[in-house]
Design an enzyme around this catalytic site. Sequence first.
Site, short mmCIF file in Angstrom:
data_model
loop_
_atom_site.label_atom_id
_atom_site.label_comp_id
_atom_site.label_asym_id
_atom_site.label_seq_id
_atom_site.Cartn_x
_atom_site.Cartn_y
_atom_site.Cartn_z
N SER A 1 -99.90 -117.50 -25.91
CA SER A 1 -98.74 -117.48 -24.99
C SER A 1 -99.05 -118.05 -23.61
O SER A 1 -98.53 -117.55 -22.60
CB SER A 1 -98.17 -116.06 -24.88
N GLU B 1 -108.66 -116.46 -28.79
CA GLU B 1 -107.22 -116.25 -28.95
C GLU B 1 -106.97 -114.86 -29.53
O GLU B 1 -107.09 -114.66 -30.75
CB GLU B 1 -106.64 -117.29 -29.91
N GLY C 1 -97.97 -116.58 -29.93
CA GLY C 1 -96.54 -116.73 -30.22
C GLY C 1 -95.70 -115.51 -29.93
O GLY C 1 -94.53 -115.45 -30.29
N HIS D 1 -108.50 -121.15 -36.98
CA HIS D 1 -107.36 -120.56 -36.28
C HIS D 1 -106.93 -119.29 -37.02
O HIS D 1 -107.00 -119.25 -38.25
CB HIS D 1 -106.21 -121.57 -36.21
N GLY E 1 -100.07 -123.30 -27.82
CA GLY E 1 -99.23 -123.52 -29.00
C GLY E 1 -97.84 -123.97 -28.59
O GLY E 1 -97.61 -125.14 -28.28
N GLY E 2 -96.91 -123.02 -28.54
CA GLY E 2 -95.50 -123.32 -28.28
C GLY E 2 -95.26 -124.22 -27.08
O GLY E 2 -94.46 -125.17 -27.14
N GLU F 1 -104.15 -118.20 -37.82
CA GLU F 1 -103.12 -118.43 -38.84
C GLU F 1 -103.75 -118.90 -40.15
O GLU F 1 -103.26 -118.61 -41.23
CB GLU F 1 -102.08 -119.43 -38.31
N ASN G 1 -101.96 -127.27 -29.55
CA ASN G 1 -101.97 -127.10 -31.00
C ASN G 1 -100.52 -127.14 -31.47
O ASN G 1 -99.79 -126.18 -31.28
CB ASN G 1 -102.64 -125.75 -31.34
N TRP G 2 -100.15 -128.25 -32.04
CA TRP G 2 -98.75 -128.41 -32.46
C TRP G 2 -98.40 -127.60 -33.70
O TRP G 2 -97.24 -127.49 -34.07
CB TRP G 2 -98.45 -129.90 -32.73
N LYS G 3 -99.42 -127.10 -34.38
CA LYS G 3 -99.19 -126.37 -35.65
C LYS G 3 -98.38 -127.26 -36.60
O LYS G 3 -98.56 -128.47 -36.59
CB LYS G 3 -98.55 -125.01 -35.37
P1 13P Z 1 -98.86 -119.86 -28.50
O1 13P Z 1 -99.27 -120.60 -27.25
O2 13P Z 1 -97.56 -120.32 -29.06
O3 13P Z 1 -98.94 -118.37 -28.31
O4 13P Z 1 -99.95 -120.21 -29.62
C1 13P Z 1 -101.28 -120.10 -29.31
C2 13P Z 1 -102.07 -120.71 -30.40
O5 13P Z 1 -102.07 -120.23 -31.51
C3 13P Z 1 -102.81 -121.95 -30.10
O6 13P Z 1 -103.71 -122.23 -31.09
#
Ligand code: 13P
Length: 248
Positions: A212, A166, A172, A94, A233-234, A96, A9-11
């Site tokens: 994470s 999640e 994050g 998600h 994510g990251g 967020e 997930n590149w956000k």
């Molecule tokens: P991180 O891997 O950066 O914690 O993010 C997880 C995420 O929100 C994937 O959708």
Amino acid sequence: MRKKVIAGNWKMNMLPNEAIDFIDKLTPLVKDTQNEVILCVPYTDLFYALLTAQNTNIKIGAQNVHWEESGAYTGEISAKMLKSIGVEYVIIGHSERRKNFFETDEIVNKKVKAALANGLKPIICVGETIEQKEAGVTKKVVTEQVKKVLDEIKEEQIENIIIAYEPIWAIGSGKTATIKDANDITKEIRDEICKIYGQKASKRVIIQYGGSVKPENCKEYLNASDIDGALVGGASLNPEIFAEIVNN
Ligand code: 13P
């Protein structure tokens, strides 16, 4: 045996030229994997990503979708639009988006229905806050979310959905759920699917862990009995690092 599905997930990251460069680098690194590889990219990257990922084993997804097919919804993108350019997956609900854009389980459910009706495969996110975890209500919160987001979804549609567990506090933050906790909640989700749809559906549904996930910890999550993959994510923003997770 359920396959493992690793989704990035590149956000809100990556310009089109960066997306193209990323996929060109990732392609040879993951070409031999048995795992499903998905990149969920910003809308502005979708078309470039789809073209670059043609003839590779990398699937492309979006990160959000509107529930209506068309109409006066300035700034929104429908499932029909995503499908029309060849998008296969879409992240829905998600945390967020739930937090920053006030998406409720009811909205998530409408989006899931729209995605499925248009042949997209939703990756539906669920998870508890730190307060809910500390209050010991994680299982209750997550199973309630699962019930609500799957309202009126039919048994035969379950094989086209992915659920991503999640924990919000793990996103994050560098903090992760223990393997046991992540596997227990994932199993709880599977049991809930079993209650609603029966054993066949519950054995088939793909349930990922997210929060994470990194090359250093992914192996243990991916080896857990009920965890079928990761939503990253990251660590999905670097092709070498993401490939390490895919190949683990
Ligand atoms: P991180 O891997 O950066 O914690 O993010 C997880 C995420 O929100 C994937 O959708």
